[in-house]
Structure formats: structure tokens, C-alpha cells
Design an enzyme around this catalytic site. Structure first.
Site, mmCIF file in Angstrom:
data_model
loop_
_atom_site.group_PDB
_atom_site.id
_atom_site.type_symbol
_atom_site.label_atom_id
_atom_site.label_comp_id
_atom_site.label_asym_id
_atom_site.label_seq_id
_atom_site.Cartn_x
_atom_site.Cartn_y
_atom_site.Cartn_z
ATOM 1 N N GLY A 196 10.378 -6.282 6.977
ATOM 2 C CA GLY A 196 10.174 -7.460 7.411
ATOM 3 C C GLY A 196 10.053 -8.403 5.886
ATOM 4 O O GLY A 196 10.692 -9.448 5.827
ATOM 5 N N LYS A 225 0.710 -1.230 -0.042
ATOM 6 C CA LYS A 225 0.086 -0.092 -0.138
ATOM 7 C C LYS A 225 0.868 1.388 0.238
ATOM 8 O O LYS A 225 1.745 1.273 0.749
ATOM 9 C CB LYS A 225 -0.917 0.014 1.240
ATOM 10 C CG LYS A 225 -1.898 -1.139 1.157
ATOM 11 C CD LYS A 225 -2.621 -1.025 2.367
ATOM 12 C CE LYS A 225 -4.131 -1.872 2.292
ATOM 13 N NZ LYS A 225 -4.835 -1.838 3.452
ATOM 14 N N GLY A 242 10.701 -1.295 12.143
ATOM 15 C CA GLY A 242 10.290 -0.003 12.236
ATOM 16 C C GLY A 242 11.361 1.120 12.393
ATOM 17 O O GLY A 242 10.987 2.067 11.787
HETATM 18 P P1 ADP Z 1 7.882 -4.825 3.896
HETATM 19 O O1 ADP Z 1 7.524 -5.675 4.990
HETATM 20 O O2 ADP Z 1 9.366 -5.195 3.519
HETATM 21 O O3 ADP Z 1 8.063 -3.313 4.417
HETATM 22 P P2 ADP Z 1 5.500 -4.544 2.903
HETATM 23 O O4 ADP Z 1 4.828 -5.312 4.248
HETATM 24 O O5 ADP Z 1 5.148 -3.211 2.445
HETATM 25 O O6 ADP Z 1 6.843 -4.702 2.847
HETATM 26 O O7 ADP Z 1 4.827 -5.225 1.686
HETATM 27 C C1 ADP Z 1 4.743 -6.614 1.362
HETATM 28 C C2 ADP Z 1 3.537 -7.117 0.968
HETATM 29 O O8 ADP Z 1 2.975 -6.497 -0.360
HETATM 30 C C3 ADP Z 1 3.429 -8.717 0.711
HETATM 31 O O9 ADP Z 1 2.852 -9.179 1.629
HETATM 32 C C4 ADP Z 1 2.932 -8.790 -0.919
HETATM 33 O O10 ADP Z 1 2.106 -9.871 -1.105
HETATM 34 C C5 ADP Z 1 2.428 -7.310 -1.025
HETATM 35 N N1 ADP Z 1 2.134 -7.330 -2.472
HETATM 36 C C6 ADP Z 1 3.034 -6.878 -3.230
HETATM 37 N N2 ADP Z 1 2.773 -6.871 -4.466
HETATM 38 C C7 ADP Z 1 1.499 -6.974 -4.372
HETATM 39 C C8 ADP Z 1 0.495 -6.982 -5.586
HETATM 40 N N3 ADP Z 1 0.662 -6.570 -6.667
HETATM 41 N N4 ADP Z 1 -0.927 -7.071 -5.202
HETATM 42 C C9 ADP Z 1 -1.103 -7.466 -3.803
HETATM 43 N N5 ADP Z 1 -0.180 -7.520 -2.750
HETATM 44 C C10 ADP Z 1 1.184 -7.176 -3.133
#
Ligand code: ADP
Ligand code: MG
Length: 396
Positions: free
Chosen positions: A354, A197, A377
Site C-alpha cells: 500500500g 517494522k 495482502g
Molecule cells: P507497505 O504498505 O508498502 O507494505 P509499510 O506499511 O511496511 O509499507 O511501511 C510504510 C511506513 O513506514 C510509512 O508510513 C513510513 O512513514 C514508515 N517509515 C519508513 N521509514 C521510517 C523511519 N525511518 N522511521 C519511521 N517510520 C518509517
């Protein structure tokens, strides 16, 4: 930014309070991943070699200012001893007589582990009285808990104000890597921001566009940017109400001379499921009943070209739904390209988050990156350009 290290302090014969993050996952009485404990070893060993007595201060879980027996650090005594290869004396409180007695009982080369600092309500409130009680236990403060540095707590920020202080080895490594990636990086710099998001990473995007030369946007958040530009994305995850914000970020990037790279082709499927029937389409051609789950091969090629043209990479967020095969393809390919450039000495690569760390392990390249932050974080707040109070306090 300048901060003191262990090498800047006189430590022989001193009692050193070391704030560590050993908030490890457990199943029953077994520690399922000792990484966080293993990582404090360089600091502990260096301090002991310099003649100091090491007293570990740490939190565990979220007892919220109350004594919660299941959250006692006593449960980690054996695991800490095993990991450090040293006798560990446990103090049943992090202040007062129990702490003093444990410190007195520890011999040369032993390590003292004090009870969960968060059993005291003053810890998370950064109560100066509690910080003074910690300070009374030792001569010097070493902070090795970068992952707790984004919160001003008594055993992090408060204590640093009361004793001579320095960064531990782990904190030092993290600060050096982050400084090399965004503080004073070798240019050009590319940032990859992906994940689900836009709304969770607004500050991060806003800060990065003013600092980096190229911004690669991937994952679900790219869909929001596509929608904002009038490109339809079918059933894809997209925050349509964030469209104006996405346009603002694009404008800010333009003004700052940062080039934004969005997907040019995408992998679409009918459902969010591993091995769902899928196909590659040009961006803009996502059928109304399909969703975008990964970046396509042309996009990966373009990202690889950006990586090859840059000297520094900072990465947070996967490029697709990497937990579901085959929608891990773009993330894995881009990660491997970054790893190869890093191995060849052509790229400084820093990553954190994460899911990002999990994705890099999944791609088998975690060891090849210049630095992988496990700070969660704190890493994200640092990418947002925020001052981390635990680090700032080491700087005075
Ligand atoms: P981080 O934990 O490294 O900060 P995020 O939590 O922001 O990363 O994002 C990871 C999530 O984003 C994963 O669960 C992944 O499935 C989701 N994601 C990535 N691309 C898509 C997409 N096109 N549609 C839905 N979910 C997505
Ligand atoms: Mg995540």
C-alpha cells in the site's frame, strides 16, 4: 508454475462466472477511485468477444456473513456499467433464483453483477455447499481477483475445484510479473524491503534472503538491523527486542549467498514531522536525542549502484518516512533510478504494498515500473513464499 488462461477454454455460448475484486472506496454513493473496476475490463471484453455471457461474483467490504444493505453491490451497478460501457443486470443474491433470473434476463453483451458473496456465511468458510450453489449458475470459472487469492473462500478456491477454470487477464498479468520477479527471474536479483517494522515483515525477509542476490534494507526496519549490530540509533523507531531475529536473518542471508545492504549514512531530525530541522550523518552518529527518518545520499548512491548491477528488482516498503518532506528524498531518488533503468530496458522492476505504491506515485514513476501490484495482502504473502490458495486451485 502453470495456469490456464481464457485462451485455453472453449467459451462460445458459455455462462462464465468471473470472480473479480471491485472493493472500491466510496464516499456516500460516489465511487472515489474506479481503478479496480476499470482493471476488470480486459477480461470482460475478451470473454464477451469469445461469445461468453459474463457473470461477476465479488465481495464488498466486510459484512461477515450477514446481509448488510450498505454493503450491497447494487450500489456499484451504475459505476460498473459506466466503466465497462455495457448494460449491467444486477442479481439481488449471489446464488439461487435471484441469481438465475438475472443471468436469464441478461442479453448478448450485457454483464451480470451478483450481490455481495460475503452476505453468505459460507463464503469466508469456503463452504463446499455454497461453492456448489455458485457452480450451478455457470459452465466455466474465471478468477480475476489476485488480490483475494490469499484466502481460500467459496467463490475463489472452492468454486475453482468444481468448474473448468482459468486465470483472467488481470490475474494473468499479476502472475506473470511475479513469476518474472521471483519465480524464474533473470539474475542478479535485488530486493528492497523497507517500511516501519521488522516484525510485520519477518516471513518476507526470511524468504527473500534465500531467493535474491542482494537485499537492500531501509526505513524504520533498517534501524532494528543497525541496533542488532551494536550501532546506536538514538530516538529512532527500532524494535530492540527483534535484534536476535535480525541477526538470524543476517546469518541466513550469509549462508544463502545474499548480500545485505544497510544504510551507510542517514538523515536525522528531532521530531517525526514534515520539514523538521534535519541533517545528514554517518550511520552510527545519530545523536541520542534525534531520530533517523531517511537514508542519506551516500546510501542512495550505493543503492543505485546495486540496481545498475542487477537485472531484476522487487520492492516492498519505502526507504524513509516518505509522507513527510524532505524525508521522501531517498525513496524518490531510488524509485527514479529504478524507473530509468527499467525504461532503458536494463531492469525488470516489480513493486507492491500500500505505502510503496503510494510512494511510487508520489515519485511520479508508477507508470515506468514493469509491474506494480495493487493486491496488498496477497502480494505480501506471495513475497513471503506462501502458496496462494486461489492461485493454487487454478493449477490443478
Ligand atoms: P507497505 O504498505 O508498502 O507494505 P509499510 O506499511 O511496511 O509499507 O511501511 C510504510 C511506513 O513506514 C510509512 O508510513 C513510513 O512513514 C514508515 N517509515 C519508513 N521509514 C521510517 C523511519 N525511518 N522511521 C519511521 N517510520 C518509517
Ligand atoms: Mg503499509
Amino acid at each position: 508454475m502453470a495456469w490456464k488462461t481464457i485462451d485455453d477454454l472453449a467459451l462460445a455460448g458459455k455462462t462464465v462466472l468471473v470472480r473479480v475484486d471491485i472493493n472500491v472506496p466510496m464516499e456516500g454513493d460516489r465511487v472515489t477511485d474506479t481503478t479496480r473496476i476499470d482493471k476488470i475490463k480486459p477480461t470482460v471484453e475478451d470473454l464477451i468477444a469469445l461469445g461468453a455471457k459474463v457473470v461477476l461474483l465479488a465481495h464488498f467490504d466486510r459484512p461477515k456473513g450477514k446481509v448488510v444493505p450498505e454493503m450491497s453491490l447494487g450500489r456499484l451497478q451504475a459505476a460498473v456499467a459506466a466503466s465497462l460501457g455495457r448494460k449491467v443486470v444486477f442479481g439481488t443474491d449471489s446464488v439461487g433464483a435471484p441469481a438465475r433470473e438475472a443471468i436469464a434476463a441478461a442479453g448478448q453483451g450485457d454483464v451480470v453483477l451478483l450481490e455481495n458473496t460475503r452476505f453468505h456465511p459460507g463464503e469466508e468458510k469456503n463452504d463446499p455447499a455454497l461453492a456448489a450453489e455458485f457452480a450451478a449458475l455457470g459452465d466455466v470459472f474465471v478468477n480475476d481477483a489476485f488480490s483475494a487469492a490469499h484466502r481460500a473462500h467459496a467463490s475463489t478456491e472452492g468454486l475453482a475445484r468444481l468448474l473448468p477454470c482459468a486465470a483472467g487477464r488481470l490475474m494473468e498479468a499479476e502472475l506473470k510479473a511475479l513469476e518474472a520477479a521471483l519465480g524464474a527471474p533473470v539474475r542478479p536479483v535485488v530486493a528492497v524491503v523497507g517500511g516501519a517494522k521488522v516484525s510485520t515483515k519477518l516471513d518476507l525477509l526470511g524468504n527473500l534472503v534465500t531467493k535474491v542476490d542482494h537485499l537492500v534494507i531501509g526505513g524504520g526496519m533498517a534501524n532494528t538491523f543497525l541496533v542488532a549490530q551494536g550501532i546506536e540509533v538514538g530516538k529512532s523507531l527500532a524494535e530492540r527486542d527483534m535484534a536476535p531475529t535480525a541477526l538470524e536473518i543476517i546469518a541466513k542471508a550469509k549462508a544463502a549467498g545474499c548480500t545485505i545492504h544497510l544504510p551507510v549514512d542517514v538523515v536525522v531530525a528531532g521530531e517525526f514531522k514534515a520539514n523538521a530541522a534535519n541533517k545528514v550523518v554517518a550511520v552510527g552518529d545519530c545523536p541520542a536525542d534525534q531520530m533517523i527518518l531517511d537514508a542519506g545520499p551516500a546510501t542512495v548512491k550505493a543503492i543505485e549502484a546495486v540496481f545498475a548491477a542487477c537485472k531484476t528488482l522487487i520492492w516492498n516498503g519505502p526507504l524513509g518516512a516518505f509522507e513527510l518532506t524532505p524525508f521522501d528524498a531517498a525513496t524518490v531518488a531510488a524509485a527514479r533510478a529504478a524507473a530509468a533503468l527499467t525504461r532503458a530496458g536494463k531492469l525488470v522492476s516489480v513493486a507492491g504494498g500500500g505505502d510503496t505504491v503510494a510512494a511510487l506515485h508520489h515519485a511520479g514513476v508508477a507508470e515506468d515500473f514493469t509491474f506494480i501490484s495493487t493486491a496488498g495482502g496477497a502480494f505480501l504473502e506471495w513475497m513471503e513464499g506462501k502458496d496462494l490458495p486461489g492461485v493454487a486451485a487454478l493449477n490443478q
